[in-house]
Scaffold this motif. Structure first.
Motif, PDB file in Angstrom:
ATOM      1  N   THR A 250       0.838  -1.211   0.000  1.00  0.00           N
ATOM      2  CA  THR A 250       0.000   0.000   0.000  1.00  0.00           C
ATOM      3  C   THR A 250       0.867   1.254   0.000  1.00  0.00           C
ATOM      4  N   LEU A 251       1.891   1.264   0.839  1.00  0.00           N
ATOM      5  CA  LEU A 251       2.805   2.404   0.883  1.00  0.00           C
ATOM      6  C   LEU A 251       3.491   2.600  -0.458  1.00  0.00           C
ATOM      7  N   TRP A 252       3.991   1.524  -1.026  1.00  0.00           N
ATOM      8  CA  TRP A 252       4.668   1.586  -2.329  1.00  0.00           C
ATOM      9  C   TRP A 252       3.727   2.117  -3.407  1.00  0.00           C
ATOM     10  N   ASN A 253       2.459   1.690  -3.347  1.00  0.00           N
ATOM     11  CA  ASN A 253       1.490   2.039  -4.378  1.00  0.00           C
ATOM     12  C   ASN A 253       1.093   3.505  -4.321  1.00  0.00           C
ATOM     13  N   GLU A 254       1.235   4.122  -3.150  1.00  0.00           N
ATOM     14  CA  GLU A 254       0.845   5.525  -2.992  1.00  0.00           C
ATOM     15  C   GLU A 254       1.877   6.494  -3.567  1.00  0.00           C
ATOM     16  N   PHE A 255       3.023   5.999  -3.996  1.00  0.00           N
ATOM     17  CA  PHE A 255       4.099   6.882  -4.426  1.00  0.00           C
ATOM     18  C   PHE A 255       3.975   7.368  -5.862  1.00  0.00           C
ATOM     19  N   PHE A 256       3.174   6.712  -6.662  1.00  0.00           N
ATOM     20  CA  PHE A 256       3.089   7.103  -8.067  1.00  0.00           C
ATOM     21  C   PHE A 256       2.758   8.593  -8.194  1.00  0.00           C
ATOM     22  N   PRO A 257       3.429   9.350  -9.064  1.00  0.00           N
ATOM     23  CA  PRO A 257       4.412   8.920 -10.066  1.00  0.00           C
ATOM     24  C   PRO A 257       5.847   8.839  -9.548  1.00  0.00           C
ATOM     25  N   PHE A 258       6.038   8.994  -8.244  1.00  0.00           N
ATOM     26  CA  PHE A 258       7.380   8.879  -7.687  1.00  0.00           C
ATOM     27  C   PHE A 258       7.731   7.409  -7.472  1.00  0.00           C
ATOM     28  N   ASP A 317      11.328   8.957  -2.100  1.00  0.00           N
ATOM     29  CA  ASP A 317      12.053   8.985  -3.362  1.00  0.00           C
ATOM     30  C   ASP A 317      13.203   9.956  -3.144  1.00  0.00           C
ATOM     31  N   ASN A 318      14.400   9.399  -2.900  1.00  0.00           N
ATOM     32  CA  ASN A 318      15.516  10.252  -2.476  1.00  0.00           C
ATOM     33  C   ASN A 318      16.008  11.195  -3.563  1.00  0.00           C
ATOM     34  N   ARG A 319      15.464  11.094  -4.754  1.00  0.00           N
ATOM     35  CA  ARG A 319      15.857  12.019  -5.826  1.00  0.00           C
ATOM     36  C   ARG A 319      15.142  13.361  -5.710  1.00  0.00           C
ATOM     37  N   PHE A 320      14.030  13.395  -4.952  1.00  0.00           N
ATOM     38  CA  PHE A 320      13.207  14.607  -4.914  1.00  0.00           C
ATOM     39  C   PHE A 320      12.796  15.055  -3.515  1.00  0.00           C
ATOM     40  N   ALA A 321      13.106  14.289  -2.476  1.00  0.00           N
ATOM     41  CA  ALA A 321      12.497  14.548  -1.176  1.00  0.00           C
ATOM     42  C   ALA A 321      13.176  15.654  -0.375  1.00  0.00           C
ATOM     43  N   ILE A 322      14.485  15.567  -0.186  1.00  0.00           N
ATOM     44  CA  ILE A 322      15.176  16.423   0.788  1.00  0.00           C
ATOM     45  C   ILE A 322      16.418  17.056   0.176  1.00  0.00           C
ATOM     46  N   GLU A 323      16.637  18.320   0.490  1.00  0.00           N
ATOM     47  CA  GLU A 323      17.879  18.984   0.105  1.00  0.00           C
ATOM     48  C   GLU A 323      18.632  19.425   1.354  1.00  0.00           C
ATOM     49  N   GLU A 324      19.943  19.420   1.256  1.00  0.00           N
ATOM     50  CA  GLU A 324      20.804  19.851   2.349  1.00  0.00           C
ATOM     51  C   GLU A 324      21.397  21.206   2.000  1.00  0.00           C
ATOM     52  N   LYS A 355      12.526  20.537   2.498  1.00  0.00           N
ATOM     53  CA  LYS A 355      11.791  19.665   1.583  1.00  0.00           C
ATOM     54  C   LYS A 355      11.833  20.247   0.170  1.00  0.00           C
ATOM     55  N   VAL A 356      11.956  19.373  -0.794  1.00  0.00           N
ATOM     56  CA  VAL A 356      11.894  19.803  -2.191  1.00  0.00           C
ATOM     57  C   VAL A 356      10.473  19.587  -2.702  1.00  0.00           C
ATOM     58  N   ILE A 357      10.015  18.336  -2.768  1.00  0.00           N
ATOM     59  CA  ILE A 357       8.648  18.013  -3.167  1.00  0.00           C
ATOM     60  C   ILE A 357       8.025  17.164  -2.069  1.00  0.00           C
ATOM     61  N   LYS A 358       7.024  17.699  -1.423  1.00  0.00           N
ATOM     62  CA  LYS A 358       6.422  17.053  -0.257  1.00  0.00           C
ATOM     63  C   LYS A 358       5.944  15.644  -0.570  1.00  0.00           C
ATOM     64  N   GLU A 359       5.340  15.451  -1.739  1.00  0.00           N
ATOM     65  CA  GLU A 359       4.713  14.164  -2.065  1.00  0.00           C
ATOM     66  C   GLU A 359       5.707  13.038  -2.284  1.00  0.00           C
ATOM     67  N   SER A 360       7.006  13.349  -2.323  1.00  0.00           N
ATOM     68  CA  SER A 360       8.002  12.300  -2.567  1.00  0.00           C
ATOM     69  C   SER A 360       8.461  11.612  -1.290  1.00  0.00           C
ATOM     70  N   ALA A 361       7.792  11.904  -0.150  1.00  0.00           N
ATOM     71  CA  ALA A 361       8.076  11.204   1.098  1.00  0.00           C
ATOM     72  C   ALA A 361       6.760  10.968   1.828  1.00  0.00           C
ATOM     73  N   LEU A 362       6.550   9.735   2.294  1.00  0.00           N
ATOM     74  CA  LEU A 362       5.344   9.367   3.011  1.00  0.00           C
ATOM     75  C   LEU A 362       5.706   8.625   4.279  1.00  0.00           C
ATOM     76  N   VAL A 363       4.831   8.712   5.269  1.00  0.00           N
ATOM     77  CA  VAL A 363       5.034   8.026   6.542  1.00  0.00           C
ATOM     78  C   VAL A 363       3.965   6.954   6.701  1.00  0.00           C
TER      79      VAL A 363
END
Length: 369
Positions: A250-258, A317-324, A355-363
């Motif tokens: 379910t968690l994996w499925n919620e990530f689309f398109p990420f 999705d570590n390509r879009f979630a967080i910036e340092e 955060k870069v794109i909020k939707e690219s990380a879920l809890v």
């Protein structure tokens, strides 16, 4: 003094050791330019004013740039020029380091702390990008897609057709880039007879701990947001108090398109994942037992961080979630190290996460009501 007495004296042994060092380097490294450079407190000040480390400054044209293929970099040549051996069978003691080249010790410490940070590579699996800024304040991007249901799809452009728009602006609130540090407090007596090889292990541990603390900052940013009303969306498991393979799907499925390429969780949650029937593949178990590498659920890298609540898992999705963002790179108080023989020195860095794109990380929350 005859030759035999000279060779057996302390001075003779020191000269022999120096000769062996120079012999091992002869034909490989030219130390003539390194010996002409006098590294002092002012050299650190110059490096700092130019936004460089001492190692980077020494590599510039006016100092001692390394040739292509050189076995030693500019700082290592400084160590060699001062007969400071920090590895091999006979590393010098901290006391001899102080006596021979006290001004080189702060940079030696910083390099080894950075090496310790690289021993905790998990942070690199969580961060999309890292940038250095010149201010203690930073305003992240605000990214909005309209209409939301379009998913930024390509579509024909015709009469009255609404073209998806990607709007990029600044967030309403900037974030502060705080100073983080640790005070290394010891007595010179406790260190002076230790070898530099022993001292390096202590410095590695400092860097290792600093990197672990940064992972905690990343977790807090993902879960609670960066101050711009953007905490991660929370998904509940099907049954409170239970975490199953179906919940992971379910968690994996919620990530689309990420793409959920990383799962960050507490040790208890990792244990739950590793003991799921779906992951008891003999080959997966063989790899874990042979290399210690964790299995990759659904193609995601499994990363342990005990700062994640024990009843939650973070997918990202570590390509879009967080910036340092870094306003001050790692720094060691060189004045105190040089002048006070390391009785107390602050090791600090100014860093923050956004955060870069909020939707690219879920809890995923496993205990809810």
């Amino acid at each position: 003094m005859d030759l035999e007495k000279l060779l057996n004296s302390d001075e003779g042994k020191k000269l022999l050791e120096l000769a062996r060092l120079e012999e091992s380097l002869s034909g490989q490294v030219d130390l003539s330019r390194a010996k002409e450079i006098n590294v002092a407190r002012e050299t650190y000040l110059e490096a700092q004013s130019r936004g460089m480390t001492l190692s980077e400054l020494l590599e510039t044209g006016e100092y001692d740039p390394s040739e292509v293929g050189s076995p030693l970099d500019a700082f290592e040549r400084q160590l060699a020029a001062h007969d400071v051996r920090v590895g091999g069978k006979r590393p010098v003691t901290v006391e001899l380091f102080y006596q021979g080249a006290p001004a080189l010790l702060p940079e030696f410490m910083m390099r080894e702390i950075r090496r310790g940070q690289r021993m905790r590579p998990e942070l690199g699996k969580l961060v999309a990008s890292s940038s250095t800024i010149s201010s203690s304040r930073y305003t992240p991007f605000y990214i909005n897609v309209t209409p939301q249901e379009s998913k930024l799809s390509l579509r024909p452009i015709g009469d009255a057709a609404e073209i998806p728009t990607l709007t990029v602006a600044e967030q309403l609130h900037s974030i502060t880039v705080p100073d983080y540090g640790i005070t290394l407090k010891t007595s010179y007596k406790a260190l002076k007879h230790r070898t530099t090889a022993q001292f390096k292990v202590l410095l590695w541990y400092v860097g290792f701990r600093l990197q672990a603390d940064k992972m905690a900052l990343v977790v807090d940013t993902i879960m609670n947001g960066d101050g711009n009303d953007n905490p991660a969306t929370v998904i509940n498991t099907a049954t409170s108090g239970s975490f199953t393979y179906d919940d992971l799907i379910t968690l994996w499925n919620e990530f689309f398109p990420f793409e959920m390429n990383t799962i960050l969780c507490h040790k208890e949650m990792i244990k739950t994942v590793l003991t799921m029937e779906e992951f008891k593949d003999p080959m997966a178990g063989f790899k874990f037992q042979k290399t210690g590498d964790l299995i990759s659920p659904l193609g995601s890298a499994l990363v342990r961080c005990d700062d994640v609540p024990s009843d939650s898992a973070i997918g990202l999705d570590n390509r879009f979630a967080i910036e340092e963002v870094v306003s001050q790179p790692l720094m060691v108080e060189y004045d105190k190290v040089i002048e006070q023989k390391l009785e107390e020195a602050v090791i600090s860095e100014s860093v923050a996460y956004a955060k870069v794109i909020k939707e690219s990380a879920l809890v995923l929350d496993t205990v809810w009501s």
